[in-house]
Design a protein around this motif. Structure first.
Motif, PDB file in Angstrom:
ATOM      1  N   PRO A  27       0.922  -1.601   0.037  1.00 36.00           N
ATOM      2  CA  PRO A  27       0.187  -0.015   0.201  1.00 36.00           C
ATOM      3  C   PRO A  27       1.166   1.352   0.332  1.00 36.00           C
ATOM      4  CG  PRO A  27      -0.169  -0.722   2.169  1.00 36.00           C
ATOM      5  CD  PRO A  27       0.954  -1.363   1.531  1.00 36.00           C
ATOM      6  N   GLY A  28       0.341   2.391  -0.488  1.00 30.27           N
ATOM      7  CA  GLY A  28       1.227   3.622  -0.353  1.00 30.27           C
ATOM      8  C   GLY A  28       1.700   3.997  -1.641  1.00 30.27           C
ATOM      9  N   GLU A  29       3.079   4.904  -1.609  1.00 31.06           N
ATOM     10  CA  GLU A  29       3.502   5.600  -3.277  1.00 31.06           C
ATOM     11  C   GLU A  29       4.791   5.390  -2.542  1.00 31.06           C
ATOM     12  OE1 GLU A  29       2.236   9.434  -3.913  1.00 31.06           O
ATOM     13  OE2 GLU A  29       0.777   8.519  -4.147  1.00 31.06           O
ATOM     14  N   THR A  30       5.361   4.566  -1.219  1.00 28.99           N
ATOM     15  CA  THR A  30       7.103   4.932  -1.093  1.00 28.99           C
ATOM     16  C   THR A  30       7.075   3.457  -0.021  1.00 28.99           C
ATOM     17  OG1 THR A  30       6.970   6.294   0.999  1.00 28.99           O
ATOM     18  CG2 THR A  30       7.109   7.391  -1.420  1.00 28.99           C
ATOM     19  N   VAL A  31       8.075   3.093   0.128  1.00 31.41           N
ATOM     20  CA  VAL A  31       8.822   2.249   0.895  1.00 31.41           C
ATOM     21  C   VAL A  31      10.273   2.407   1.555  1.00 31.41           C
ATOM     22  CG1 VAL A  31       7.533   0.464   0.423  1.00 31.41           C
ATOM     23  CG2 VAL A  31       9.697  -0.102  -1.135  1.00 31.41           C
ATOM     24  N   PHE A  32      10.715   1.927   2.610  1.00 27.14           N
ATOM     25  CA  PHE A  32      12.129   2.086   2.591  1.00 27.14           C
ATOM     26  C   PHE A  32      12.862   0.913   2.531  1.00 27.14           C
ATOM     27  CE2 PHE A  32      10.265   4.785   6.166  1.00 27.14           C
ATOM     28  CZ  PHE A  32      11.211   5.940   5.343  1.00 27.14           C
ATOM     29  N   ILE A  33      14.019   1.245   1.580  1.00 27.44           N
ATOM     30  CA  ILE A  33      14.741  -0.415   1.570  1.00 27.44           C
ATOM     31  C   ILE A  33      15.986  -0.255   1.871  1.00 27.44           C
ATOM     32  CG2 ILE A  33      15.547   0.366  -0.878  1.00 27.44           C
ATOM     33  CD1 ILE A  33      15.165  -1.706  -2.169  1.00 27.44           C
ATOM     34  N   SER A  34      16.881  -1.521   2.091  1.00 26.53           N
ATOM     35  CA  SER A  34      17.930  -1.656   2.871  1.00 26.53           C
ATOM     36  C   SER A  34      17.934  -3.238   2.722  1.00 26.53           C
ATOM     37  CB  SER A  34      18.136  -1.435   4.643  1.00 26.53           C
ATOM     38  OG  SER A  34      16.771  -3.034   4.848  1.00 26.53           O
ATOM     39  N   ARG A  35      19.213  -2.538   2.871  1.00 31.63           N
ATOM     40  CA  ARG A  35      20.474  -3.929   1.688  1.00 31.63           C
ATOM     41  C   ARG A  35      21.761  -4.447   3.576  1.00 31.63           C
ATOM     42  NH1 ARG A  35      23.843  -4.196  -3.462  1.00 31.63           N
ATOM     43  NH2 ARG A  35      24.681  -5.939  -3.483  1.00 31.63           N
ATOM     44  N   ASP A  36      21.863  -6.328   3.183  1.00 32.87           N
ATOM     45  CA  ASP A  36      22.240  -6.979   3.935  1.00 32.87           C
ATOM     46  C   ASP A  36      23.201  -7.605   3.381  1.00 32.87           C
ATOM     47  OD1 ASP A  36      24.039  -7.420   6.269  1.00 32.87           O
ATOM     48  OD2 ASP A  36      21.787  -8.457   7.155  1.00 32.87           O
ATOM     49  N   GLY A  37      24.391  -6.612   2.829  1.00 30.39           N
ATOM     50  CA  GLY A  37      25.382  -8.353   2.204  1.00 30.39           C
ATOM     51  C   GLY A  37      24.150  -8.349   0.851  1.00 30.39           C
ATOM     52  N   ASP A  38      23.728  -9.782   0.483  1.00 30.22           N
ATOM     53  CA  ASP A  38      22.820 -10.185  -0.443  1.00 30.22           C
ATOM     54  C   ASP A  38      21.922  -9.711  -0.362  1.00 30.22           C
ATOM     55  OD1 ASP A  38      22.894 -12.697   0.940  1.00 30.22           O
ATOM     56  OD2 ASP A  38      23.264 -13.544  -0.488  1.00 30.22           O
ATOM     57  N   ARG A  39      21.322  -9.606   0.630  1.00 28.29           N
ATOM     58  CA  ARG A  39      19.440  -9.749   1.220  1.00 28.29           C
ATOM     59  C   ARG A  39      19.451  -7.970   1.132  1.00 28.29           C
ATOM     60  NH1 ARG A  39      17.543 -12.319   6.484  1.00 28.29           N
ATOM     61  NH2 ARG A  39      15.435 -12.055   6.097  1.00 28.29           N
ATOM     62  N   GLY A  40      18.044  -7.952  -0.015  1.00 25.91           N
ATOM     63  CA  GLY A  40      17.582  -6.781   0.433  1.00 25.91           C
ATOM     64  C   GLY A  40      16.025  -6.845   0.900  1.00 25.91           C
ATOM     65  N   GLN A  41      15.990  -5.838   1.516  1.00 23.75           N
ATOM     66  CA  GLN A  41      14.512  -5.517   2.517  1.00 23.75           C
ATOM     67  C   GLN A  41      13.743  -4.518   1.651  1.00 23.75           C
ATOM     68  OE1 GLN A  41      15.759  -6.099   6.865  1.00 23.75           O
ATOM     69  NE2 GLN A  41      15.420  -8.562   6.769  1.00 23.75           N
ATOM     70  N   SER A  42      12.245  -4.582   2.345  1.00 23.10           N
ATOM     71  CA  SER A  42      11.664  -3.270   1.813  1.00 23.10           C
ATOM     72  C   SER A  42      10.294  -3.254   3.078  1.00 23.10           C
ATOM     73  CB  SER A  42      10.992  -2.869   0.443  1.00 23.10           C
ATOM     74  OG  SER A  42       9.731  -3.946   0.466  1.00 23.10           O
ATOM     75  N   ARG A  43      10.717  -2.370   3.652  1.00 22.28           N
ATOM     76  CA  ARG A  43       9.043  -1.661   4.505  1.00 22.28           C
ATOM     77  C   ARG A  43       8.505  -0.509   4.066  1.00 22.28           C
ATOM     78  NH1 ARG A  43       9.997   1.769   9.359  1.00 22.28           N
ATOM     79  NH2 ARG A  43      11.980   1.794   9.278  1.00 22.28           N
ATOM     80  N   ARG A  44       7.474  -0.647   4.578  1.00 23.46           N
ATOM     81  CA  ARG A  44       6.184   0.568   4.936  1.00 23.46           C
ATOM     82  C   ARG A  44       6.997   1.662   5.708  1.00 23.46           C
ATOM     83  NH1 ARG A  44       0.183  -1.054   5.533  1.00 23.46           N
ATOM     84  NH2 ARG A  44       1.183  -0.121   7.246  1.00 23.46           N
ATOM     85  N   PRO A  45       7.026   3.107   5.589  1.00 28.25           N
ATOM     86  CA  PRO A  45       7.359   4.199   6.162  1.00 28.25           C
ATOM     87  C   PRO A  45       6.093   4.329   7.725  1.00 28.25           C
ATOM     88  CG  PRO A  45       7.257   5.365   4.610  1.00 28.25           C
ATOM     89  CD  PRO A  45       6.980   3.836   4.261  1.00 28.25           C
ATOM     90  N   GLN A  46       6.873   4.584   8.566  1.00 31.53           N
ATOM     91  CA  GLN A  46       5.854   4.333  10.056  1.00 31.53           C
ATOM     92  C   GLN A  46       5.369   5.849  10.241  1.00 31.53           C
ATOM     93  OE1 GLN A  46       4.513   1.278  11.066  1.00 31.53           O
ATOM     94  NE2 GLN A  46       5.908   0.226   9.960  1.00 31.53           N
ATOM     95  N   GLU A  47       3.643   5.701  10.493  1.00 30.51           N
ATOM     96  CA  GLU A  47       3.613   7.266  10.504  1.00 30.51           C
ATOM     97  C   GLU A  47       4.096   7.926  11.401  1.00 30.51           C
ATOM     98  OE1 GLU A  47      -0.763   8.879  11.613  1.00 30.51           O
ATOM     99  OE2 GLU A  47      -0.869   6.724  11.102  1.00 30.51           O
ATOM    100  N   HIS A  48       4.554   7.005  12.401  1.00 29.52           N
ATOM    101  CA  HIS A  48       5.139   8.653  13.440  1.00 29.52           C
ATOM    102  C   HIS A  48       6.254   8.770  13.190  1.00 29.52           C
ATOM    103  CE1 HIS A  48       7.229   3.954  14.186  1.00 29.52           C
ATOM    104  NE2 HIS A  48       8.401   4.958  14.553  1.00 29.52           N
ATOM    105  N   PHE A  49       7.261   7.934  12.725  1.00 28.58           N
ATOM    106  CA  PHE A  49       8.257   8.346  11.945  1.00 28.58           C
ATOM    107  C   PHE A  49       8.089   9.096  11.314  1.00 28.58           C
ATOM    108  CE2 PHE A  49      11.909   8.341   8.474  1.00 28.58           C
ATOM    109  CZ  PHE A  49      12.599   8.650   9.136  1.00 28.58           C
TER     110      PHE A  49
END
Length: 59
Positions: A27-49
């Motif tokens: 849902p939404g228009e943006t996500v945060f993405i991070s990388r840890d070695g060969d692994r990528g992860q994404s998550r939605r921005p939290q409202e409090h952030f």
């Protein structure tokens, strides 16, 4: 149980993108993405952030 599926990567100008299947649609228009070695992860921005880091104009 965690869902898992192989997806395709492609280029959009100079950026790499991933095709997200409908069952993984985010849902939404943006996500945060991070990388840890060969692994990528994404998550939605939290409202409090967002409240803490984005100020509203005071006009």
């Amino acid at each position: 149980m965690q869902q898992r599926k192989e997806v395709r990567l492609f280029r959009n100008n100079r950026s790499q993108a991933v095709r997200i299947p409908v069952e993984f649609e985010l849902p939404g228009e943006t996500v945060f993405i991070s990388r840890d070695g060969d692994r990528g992860q994404s998550r939605r921005p939290q409202e409090h952030f967002l409240r803490r880091h984005i100020s509203t104009p005071s006009w």
